[in-house]
Scaffold this active site. Structure first.
Site, PDB file in Angstrom:
ATOM      1  N   CYS A 179      43.838  -1.289  22.990  1.00 20.09           N
ATOM      2  CA  CYS A 179      43.003  -0.317  22.268  1.00 20.09           C
ATOM      3  C   CYS A 179      42.342  -0.857  21.009  1.00 20.09           C
ATOM      4  O   CYS A 179      41.159  -0.626  20.773  1.00 20.09           O
ATOM      5  CB  CYS A 179      43.784   0.958  21.969  1.00 20.09           C
ATOM      6  SG  CYS A 179      45.199   0.730  20.871  1.00 20.09           S
ATOM      7  N   HIS A 237      47.292   4.610  18.734  1.00 24.57           N
ATOM      8  CA  HIS A 237      46.045   4.417  19.472  1.00 24.57           C
ATOM      9  C   HIS A 237      44.936   4.205  18.452  1.00 24.57           C
ATOM     10  O   HIS A 237      44.980   4.743  17.343  1.00 24.57           O
ATOM     11  CB  HIS A 237      45.734   5.636  20.353  1.00 24.57           C
ATOM     12  CG  HIS A 237      44.534   5.450  21.223  1.00 24.57           C
ATOM     13  ND1 HIS A 237      44.313   4.297  21.949  1.00 24.57           N
ATOM     14  CD2 HIS A 237      43.461   6.254  21.467  1.00 24.57           C
ATOM     15  CE1 HIS A 237      43.166   4.398  22.610  1.00 24.57           C
ATOM     16  NE2 HIS A 237      42.632   5.576  22.333  1.00 24.57           N
ATOM     17  N   ASP A 260      35.519   6.518  22.195  1.00 23.45           N
ATOM     18  CA  ASP A 260      36.732   5.785  22.566  1.00 23.45           C
ATOM     19  C   ASP A 260      36.431   4.880  23.757  1.00 23.45           C
ATOM     20  O   ASP A 260      36.138   5.353  24.850  1.00 23.45           O
ATOM     21  CB  ASP A 260      37.846   6.776  22.917  1.00 23.45           C
ATOM     22  CG  ASP A 260      39.207   6.102  23.018  1.00 23.45           C
ATOM     23  OD1 ASP A 260      39.258   4.862  23.091  1.00 23.45           O
ATOM     24  OD2 ASP A 260      40.218   6.824  23.025  1.00 23.45           O
TER      25      ASP A 260
END
Length: 268
Positions: A179, A237, A260
């Protein structure tokens, strides 16, 4: 003679050919003067990405270095990250990324006509940062198993090497990302195109697969855990926020917008 060219604040970004055409009587003379690149402009009040505060423009558009927070809620770790959005040839790589997307391949004319809209460009880039859509994406994600044949995600410390490797390997996804790597690379690309962008880290991060805003766990009558739900809570995250207005939603939604690039589910 000096000429000044003023583009509309919502003009499509990308490469332009500049041609001078002179008409004299019934004769027309054309001359190719060169190429220029038009970007989003956070200094221009008419642009959707306009940012009033100069300190924020310095931080979210011009700063080539940053810190990414990773780890877990009890042991947060600050990692340095080099965005390098002004490095040699990076702008060409970012513009090529737009032309490799599935959006462009499906309908080049419509795709290019929408490139004056940071909402649209943000969606295209978020799908292109990961290679999970079979679209020549920049990075392949991997969260378990061995990394010995490729780069362990924890070894990356900047975007430039990743983007250059992607280009050198003829736009094959670089292995591997997680991530914070997806978010770091996406920040580089969006800042390079003129969209103010930052990273957000969230600890004990809920991953809600069925969108009911709860993390569901299932047990049988004897209290034994049942492996049915796909909801989970991650240690942390990392994702991005980009700054632009939302004429489609109304002024109360103007400002930081979530993007994202981590391929949790199919993008749509």
């Amino acid at each position: 003679t000096n000429f000044t060219i003023s583009s509309p604040a919502n003009a499509v970004i990308g490469r332009y050919n500049l041609i001078l055409q002179v008409t004299s009587g019934n004769k027309i003379f054309s001359r190719f003067l060169g190429q220029f690149v038009l970007l989003f402009n956070p200094w221009c009040p008419g642009d959707d990405v306009y940012m009033v505060n100069e300190n924020e423009r310095q931080e979210y558009v011009l700063n080539e270095n940053g810190i990414i927070f990773v780890g877990n809620a009890k042991y947060m770790e600050a990692r340095g990250w080099y965005y390098g959005q002004f490095q040699d040839n990076l702008l060409n790589i970012c513009l090529t990324m737009l032309d490799l997307s599935l959006y462009y391949r499906q309908d080049p004319a419509i795709d290019v006509s929408r490139r004056g809209d940071p909402k649209y460009v943000g969606r295209v880039i978020s799908s292109m940062i990961n290679g999970n859509d079979n679209d020549n994406g920049v990075l392949l994600g991997k969260w378990e198993g061995s990394f010995h044949s490729h780069e362990n995600p924890s070894r990356w410390d900047g975007s430039v090497v990743i983007l250059q490797k992607w280009r050198q390997d003829n736009y094959k996804p670089v292995q591997y990302g997680q991530c914070w790597v997806f978010a770091g690379v996406m920040c580089t690309v969006l800042r390079c195109l003129g969209i103010p962008t930052r990273l957000v880290s969230n600890f004990n991060s809920a991953h809600d697969v069925d969108r009911n805003l709860s993390i569901d766990k299932y047990y049988d009558s004897s209290g034994k855990s049942l492996n049915i739900g796909k909801d989970s809570t991650w240690d942390y995250h990392v994702w991005n926020e980009s700054w632009f207005i939302r004429p489609d939603l109304g002024a109360s939604y103007n400002g930081w917008q979530v993007l994202d690039a981590t391929p949790q589910e199919q993008s749509k």
